[in-house]
Design a protein around this motif. Sequence first.
Motif, PDB file in Angstrom:
ATOM      1  N   ALA A 257       0.824  -1.214   0.000  1.00 22.04           N
ATOM      2  CA  ALA A 257       0.000   0.000   0.000  1.00 22.04           C
ATOM      3  C   ALA A 257       0.853   1.256   0.000  1.00 22.04           C
ATOM      4  O   ALA A 257       0.511   2.252  -0.646  1.00 22.04           O
ATOM      5  CB  ALA A 257      -0.936   0.000   1.207  1.00 22.04           C
TER       6      ALA A 257
ATOM      7  N   GLU B 119      -4.543   3.741   2.949  1.00 25.33           N
ATOM      8  CA  GLU B 119      -3.951   3.691   1.619  1.00 25.33           C
ATOM      9  C   GLU B 119      -3.990   2.293   1.005  1.00 25.33           C
ATOM     10  O   GLU B 119      -3.844   2.133  -0.198  1.00 25.33           O
ATOM     11  CB  GLU B 119      -2.506   4.199   1.658  1.00 25.33           C
TER      12      GLU B 119
ATOM     13  N   GLU C 261      -6.746   1.325  -7.244  1.00 19.51           N
ATOM     14  CA  GLU C 261      -5.736   1.943  -8.104  1.00 19.51           C
ATOM     15  C   GLU C 261      -4.490   1.071  -8.191  1.00 19.51           C
ATOM     16  O   GLU C 261      -3.368   1.538  -8.045  1.00 19.51           O
ATOM     17  CB  GLU C 261      -5.352   3.325  -7.554  1.00 19.51           C
ATOM     18  N   SER C 262      -4.662  -0.208  -8.424  1.00 17.47           N
ATOM     19  CA  SER C 262      -3.527  -1.125  -8.443  1.00 17.47           C
ATOM     20  C   SER C 262      -2.525  -0.764  -9.529  1.00 17.47           C
ATOM     21  O   SER C 262      -2.885  -0.353 -10.628  1.00 17.47           O
ATOM     22  CB  SER C 262      -4.028  -2.555  -8.688  1.00 17.47           C
ATOM     23  N   ASP C 263      -1.231  -0.933  -9.196  1.00 14.12           N
ATOM     24  CA  ASP C 263      -0.189  -0.688 -10.199  1.00 14.12           C
ATOM     25  C   ASP C 263       0.222  -1.984 -10.896  1.00 14.12           C
ATOM     26  O   ASP C 263       1.212  -2.022 -11.610  1.00 14.12           O
ATOM     27  CB  ASP C 263       1.043  -0.015  -9.566  1.00 14.12           C
TER      28      ASP C 263
ATOM     29  N   VAL D 222     -12.404   2.545   3.118  1.00 15.05           N
ATOM     30  CA  VAL D 222     -11.168   3.319   3.001  1.00 15.05           C
ATOM     31  C   VAL D 222     -10.749   3.892   4.355  1.00 15.05           C
ATOM     32  O   VAL D 222      -9.562   4.090   4.605  1.00 15.05           O
ATOM     33  CB  VAL D 222     -11.281   4.451   1.955  1.00 15.05           C
TER      34      VAL D 222
ATOM     35  N   ARG E 131      -7.842  11.150   1.071  1.00 10.00           N
ATOM     36  CA  ARG E 131      -6.599  11.857   0.738  1.00 10.00           C
ATOM     37  C   ARG E 131      -6.678  13.369   0.867  1.00 10.00           C
ATOM     38  O   ARG E 131      -5.670  14.026   1.099  1.00 10.00           O
ATOM     39  CB  ARG E 131      -6.195  11.496  -0.695  1.00 10.00           C
TER      40      ARG E 131
ATOM     41  N   SER F 192      -6.478   0.624   0.531  1.00 12.53           N
ATOM     42  CA  SER F 192      -7.654   0.541  -0.345  1.00 12.53           C
ATOM     43  C   SER F 192      -7.263   0.720  -1.804  1.00 12.53           C
ATOM     44  O   SER F 192      -7.979   0.269  -2.702  1.00 12.53           O
ATOM     45  CB  SER F 192      -8.687   1.598   0.052  1.00 12.53           C
ATOM     46  N   THR F 193      -6.119   1.349  -2.049  1.00 12.61           N
ATOM     47  CA  THR F 193      -5.673   1.530  -3.431  1.00 12.61           C
ATOM     48  C   THR F 193      -5.319   0.209  -4.091  1.00 12.61           C
ATOM     49  O   THR F 193      -5.244   0.134  -5.315  1.00 12.61           O
ATOM     50  CB  THR F 193      -4.452   2.472  -3.504  1.00 12.61           C
TER      51      THR F 193
ATOM     52  N   THR G 151     -12.297   7.747  -1.745  1.00 16.22           N
ATOM     53  CA  THR G 151     -10.855   7.904  -1.923  1.00 16.22           C
ATOM     54  C   THR G 151     -10.449   9.376  -1.819  1.00 16.22           C
ATOM     55  O   THR G 151      -9.424   9.716  -1.213  1.00 16.22           O
ATOM     56  CB  THR G 151     -10.416   7.335  -3.286  1.00 16.22           C
TER      57      THR G 151
END
Length: 222
Positions: A35, A121, A128-130, A116, A187, A123-124, A183
Amino acid sequence: MTSAQDSAGPRARGPRMARAERRSQLLAIALDLFATEGFHHVSMDDIADRAEVSKPVLYRHFPSKLDLYLAVVDEQGTALLAAVEQAVAPIEAGPVGRGEGRAVVAAVVAAYVEFVQVAGESSTLLFESDVTHDSQVRGRVEHASAEATRRIADVLAAVTGRDRADADVLAAALVATAQGAATYWLRHGDGGSAQRVVDLVSDLQWRGLAGLVRPDYPYEDA
């Protein structure tokens, strides 16, 4: 000649744990590292060091870094889906009283905000996976959001009387809005409460959905 690892001494060993306990520990550590650092910047050495175990021990639980990542993603997804299931249950259980529709919408939004809030974080990893270069991996990472959308679409199809294709679009819009707002709040929140976010977003969503509820939908007090 000794290696850098040899000169640094043996890896510190943590306390012995039962297999299930060790797996939970490794998942928690991996969750935190993935994360905060991202999949590509975390190594199995990093995870083993944090857990104070040898790499063979780590590999006995997870054959590869990707296997470990996906196990973390699956665990996060299960938590989110459980919250969504709880949110939509009142509509499916019935009968539905007047005014309860907005409460269900609010419960769906709250599921994302609370997720979230607890996951932070991490939750990404779902949103929002890379790790999206491979379609199979992307599908696995996106599974929770897809399942949440499907479950909400099930309810919308019944409540609105729209065909499944329309219900899928509406559900996707609801999920995207709830997810995006949650999200953003995580942030960029300026001190506003989680409940304030839930109230704002559910007001927005319900004003649109209320006009789509089919006229003959059975209410308990109708």
